[in-house]
Design a protein around this motif. Structure first.
Motif, PDB file in Angstrom:
ATOM      1  N   LYS A  81       0.670  -1.156  -0.011  1.00 50.04           N
ATOM      2  CA  LYS A  81      -0.122   0.177  -0.029  1.00 50.04           C
ATOM      3  C   LYS A  81       0.966   1.112   0.118  1.00 50.04           C
ATOM      4  N   ARG A  82       2.091   1.114   0.771  1.00 52.59           N
ATOM      5  CA  ARG A  82       2.906   2.420   0.961  1.00 52.59           C
ATOM      6  C   ARG A  82       3.614   2.527  -0.643  1.00 52.59           C
ATOM      7  N   ILE A  83       3.942   1.440  -1.175  1.00 52.22           N
ATOM      8  CA  ILE A  83       4.474   1.699  -2.361  1.00 52.22           C
ATOM      9  C   ILE A  83       3.550   2.100  -3.468  1.00 52.22           C
ATOM     10  N   ASP A  84       2.309   1.861  -3.497  1.00 50.30           N
ATOM     11  CA  ASP A  84       1.209   2.380  -4.291  1.00 50.30           C
ATOM     12  C   ASP A  84       0.834   3.890  -4.090  1.00 50.30           C
ATOM     13  N   GLU A  85       0.981   4.372  -2.998  1.00 52.57           N
ATOM     14  CA  GLU A  85       0.772   5.723  -2.602  1.00 52.57           C
ATOM     15  C   GLU A  85       2.143   6.299  -2.860  1.00 52.57           C
ATOM     16  N   GLU A  86       3.271   5.975  -2.888  1.00 51.28           N
ATOM     17  CA  GLU A  86       4.730   6.663  -3.223  1.00 51.28           C
ATOM     18  C   GLU A  86       4.566   6.732  -4.875  1.00 51.28           C
ATOM     19  N   PHE A  87       4.140   5.706  -5.379  1.00 48.44           N
ATOM     20  CA  PHE A  87       4.305   5.593  -6.822  1.00 48.44           C
ATOM     21  C   PHE A  87       3.135   6.870  -7.293  1.00 48.44           C
ATOM     22  N   ALA A  88       2.252   6.900  -6.821  1.00 51.26           N
ATOM     23  CA  ALA A  88       1.243   7.927  -7.161  1.00 51.26           C
ATOM     24  C   ALA A  88       1.996   9.591  -6.957  1.00 51.26           C
ATOM     25  N   ARG A  89       2.669   9.652  -5.645  1.00 46.79           N
ATOM     26  CA  ARG A  89       3.510  10.882  -5.647  1.00 46.79           C
ATOM     27  C   ARG A  89       4.380  10.885  -6.631  1.00 46.79           C
ATOM     28  N   LEU A  90       4.994   9.968  -6.986  1.00 46.83           N
ATOM     29  CA  LEU A  90       6.278   9.885  -8.045  1.00 46.83           C
ATOM     30  C   LEU A  90       5.870  10.713  -9.323  1.00 46.83           C
TER      31      LEU A  90
END
Length: 99
Positions: free
Chosen positions: A9-18
């Motif tokens: 989930k954290r990776i998905d959130e960070e990917f959205a930020r990227l």
């Protein structure tokens, strides 16, 4: 939610930020930060569990090897008793030539 789901989930959130990062330098910094977090996660969460499982596996293998050695010794003793013979002596150690 387990640790892996939380991590995903954290990776998905960070990917959205990227996706919202506009320049390459900021993108590189974020990738470096994420790699550091992944490394920490693996070191602190995954490695200890892997080590615990490996230790347990080695204990189980050790126990099986001990059982097998006992079985071999018992079998050898039975043969010796049936044949009225002494077990064969171990071969002498090999001498390695010194240089």
């Amino acid at each position: 939610m387990d640790k892996f789901e939380e991590f995903g989930k954290r990776i998905d959130e960070e990917f959205a930020r990227l996706k919202s990062i506009k320049n390459f330098e900021d993108f590189g910094k974020r990738v470096d930060e994420e790699l550091a977090r992944v490394k920490t996660f693996v070191k602190e969460e995954v490695a200890p569990e892997t080590e615990r499982r490996t230790a347990q596996f080695l204990r189980e293998v050790s126990e099986k090897l001990s059982e097998t050695a006992s079985w071999i010794e018992e079998r050898n003793a039975e043969r010796t008793a049936q044949n009225g013979q002494r077990p064969p002596a171990a071969p002498p150690p090999r001498n390695t030539p010194s240089s």
